[in-house]
Design a protein around this motif. Structure first.
Motif, mmCIF file in Angstrom:
data_model
loop_
_atom_site.group_PDB
_atom_site.id
_atom_site.type_symbol
_atom_site.label_atom_id
_atom_site.label_comp_id
_atom_site.label_asym_id
_atom_site.label_seq_id
_atom_site.Cartn_x
_atom_site.Cartn_y
_atom_site.Cartn_z
ATOM 1 N N ASP A 1 59.877 5.290 146.205
ATOM 2 C CA ASP A 1 60.392 4.444 147.275
ATOM 3 C C ASP A 1 61.197 5.208 148.323
ATOM 4 N N ASN A 2 61.956 6.212 147.909
ATOM 5 C CA ASN A 2 62.771 6.942 148.880
ATOM 6 C C ASN A 2 62.045 8.146 149.478
ATOM 7 N N GLY A 3 60.805 8.401 149.017
ATOM 8 C CA GLY A 3 59.976 9.439 149.611
ATOM 9 C C GLY A 3 60.421 10.868 149.361
ATOM 10 N N ASN A 4 61.179 11.103 148.294
ATOM 11 C CA ASN A 4 61.665 12.459 148.018
ATOM 12 C C ASN A 4 60.698 13.296 147.174
ATOM 13 N N GLY A 5 59.510 12.768 146.888
ATOM 14 C CA GLY A 5 58.495 13.541 146.177
ATOM 15 C C GLY A 5 58.551 13.463 144.667
ATOM 16 N N VAL A 6 59.496 12.712 144.121
ATOM 17 C CA VAL A 6 59.583 12.483 142.683
ATOM 18 C C VAL A 6 59.936 11.025 142.448
ATOM 19 N N VAL A 7 59.576 10.517 141.277
ATOM 20 C CA VAL A 7 59.930 9.144 140.911
ATOM 21 C C VAL A 7 61.136 9.201 140.000
ATOM 22 N N GLU A 8 62.187 8.552 140.439
ATOM 23 C CA GLU A 8 63.436 8.477 139.684
ATOM 24 C C GLU A 8 63.362 7.280 138.739
#
Length: 162
Positions: A106-113
């Motif tokens: 969702d935040n587009g940082n390249g990983v899923v938190e």
């Protein structure tokens, strides 16, 4: 405090979380609809549902997250998500899995938190949000199929009457 077993250990499942408030339910509904819209827009809603159905422990999302987080950094990379989807036997193409990953991230940082993962697959009203969304989509698709069948049969009747 939870109940204790014969040996003093805590019994699993003996403490239930409080019921959701209507505001929490509304927020979950809104998140589910937003996720569905993003998945539909990306053209991977059905692929997402395939991933959801293949998940082993859908009720324990934290455990599912930890299973996918192979390097134990509390993040799911694209490669980890690809591997998990292939390992679950989703039958999806790489491009579909990548598109699902981009929506879940969702935040587009390249990983899923963990929070992003849980928001994507979280239960809603005792059912998963994605299943709730699928129900409405499936019923709409079924209605369209019935309408087409009806129109086709009317067209055939007209041809037969001519």
């Amino acid at each position: 405090r939870g109940e204790r077993g014969e040996r003093g250990e805590r019994k699993r499942g003996s403490v239930k979380p409080p019921p959701l408030t209507s505001a929490e339910i509304d927020a979950a509904d809104a998140l589910a609809e937003e996720l569905k819209d993003k998945l539909v827009k990306a053209g991977v809603y059905e692929a997402f549902m395939q991933v959801r159905l293949c998940m082993q422990s859908g009720k324990n999302l934290r455990k599912e997250f930890e299973t996918m987080d192979v390097d134990r950094d509390n993040l799911i990379s694209l490669n980890e998500f690809l591997f998990a989807c292939y390992a679950m036997g989703t039958g999806l193409r790489r491009t579909q899995i990548e598109a699902i990953f981009r929506v879940i991230d969702d935040n587009g940082n390249g990983v899923v938190e963990p929070e992003e993962f849980i928001n994507a697959f979280q239960p809603q009203h005792g059912r998963s949000a994605s299943t709730h969304a699928l129900d409405s989509t499936s019923s709409q698709q079924e209605e369209r199929r019935e309408e087409r069948k009806s129109e086709e049969s009317k067209g055939e009747e007209r041809k037969a009457g001519e």
